[in-house]
Design an enzyme around this catalytic site. Sequence first.
Site, PDB file in Angstrom:
ATOM      1  N   CYS A 117      78.087  72.761  48.724  1.00 14.28           N
ATOM      2  CA  CYS A 117      76.794  72.884  49.404  1.00 14.28           C
ATOM      3  C   CYS A 117      76.968  73.619  50.726  1.00 14.28           C
ATOM      4  O   CYS A 117      76.177  74.508  51.063  1.00 14.28           O
ATOM      5  CB  CYS A 117      76.158  71.509  49.603  1.00 14.28           C
ATOM      6  SG  CYS A 117      75.648  70.787  48.027  1.00 14.28           S
TER       7      CYS A 117
HETATM    8  N1  PCA Z   1      76.337  68.534  45.992  1.00 12.90           N
HETATM    9  C1  PCA Z   1      77.685  68.939  46.373  1.00 12.90           C
HETATM   10  C2  PCA Z   1      77.943  70.198  45.595  1.00 12.90           C
HETATM   11  C3  PCA Z   1      76.907  70.230  44.527  1.00 12.90           C
HETATM   12  C4  PCA Z   1      75.900  69.241  44.933  1.00 12.90           C
HETATM   13  O1  PCA Z   1      74.802  69.058  44.404  1.00 12.90           O
HETATM   14  C5  PCA Z   1      77.850  69.067  47.895  1.00 12.90           C
HETATM   15  O2  PCA Z   1      77.206  68.287  48.622  1.00 12.90           O
HETATM   16  O3  PCA Z   1      78.622  69.888  48.361  1.00 12.90           O
END
Ligand code: PCA
Length: 211
Positions: free
Chosen positions: A146
Site C-alpha cells: 500500500c
Molecule cells: N493491504 C496491504 C497490501 C494490500 C492491501 O490491501 C498493505 O496495507 O500494504
Amino acid sequence: MAKASGRILLTGFEPFGGMDKNPSGLLAQALDGSEFSGFTITGAELPVDCAQMPVRLYSLLEKIQPKAVIGLGLAVGRTAISLERIGINLLDFKADNAGNGCYDRPIIENGQAAYFSTLPLRAIEKELHSVGIPCYLSESAGLYLCNQMLYTSLHYATTHRHITRAGFIHLPALPEMVTGTTGAHQPSMNFETQLAGISHALSCVAAFLEK
Ligand code: PCA
C-alpha cells in the site's frame, strides 16, 4: 462554464496474507463505472506483488490518463477508514503474494524520502464525519504494497501533470473476516459503510477537481 469531465482511477488490491477477501478490491469493482460530478471512476484490482504492481499501475495510468488516482487497501486492525497523509520511499516486508521479500529497499532509487498525499484529506474527513462514518488521518501507510502504491502514484504525478490529486485510503477488515478463529478481537466495518465512505470521499475529490 463547461462541465468538468475526466476519469478518476480507483484501485484496490487482491486478497493477501492467507485471507480470502480484500474489501479494497471489492470496492474498486463495485464503484467501477460510477460518476461523481462529471468524473467517471475506473476501478481496478492490483496484484500484491511488488514487481508486478507498478507495471499494472503504470499501464492503467497511461491508458486511462486520470485526473486523480486513489488507492485503497486493507489494514487489519484499523478501527476506521484511514486517510493516509504520507508515502515513504521504503519497502521492508517478509513476503508478498509472489513470495518476494524486501529488506530496507527504496521504491525509487535516489527518489525523495517521502511525498505528502495530495487528496483533500481534511475535507474528506469532515464529509465522512458529517454523515456519521468513522474516519481519521493516518501518519503511516506501512512499508508494504500500500505504501508502495501511494509513493509510486505520487512520484508519477510529479512528472505527469494531468494528475492533480493522488493518495491512499486504508480500510478496516470486514466483519466476516474477524469472526472466524484467526481474527478474533480485531475491529471491523461492514461493506455498506465502507462503500458509503469511499463514495463520499470520491465526491469530495471530484468537487476539488472541478475547481
Ligand atoms: N493491504 C496491504 C497490501 C494490500 C492491501 O490491501 C498493505 O496495507 O500494504
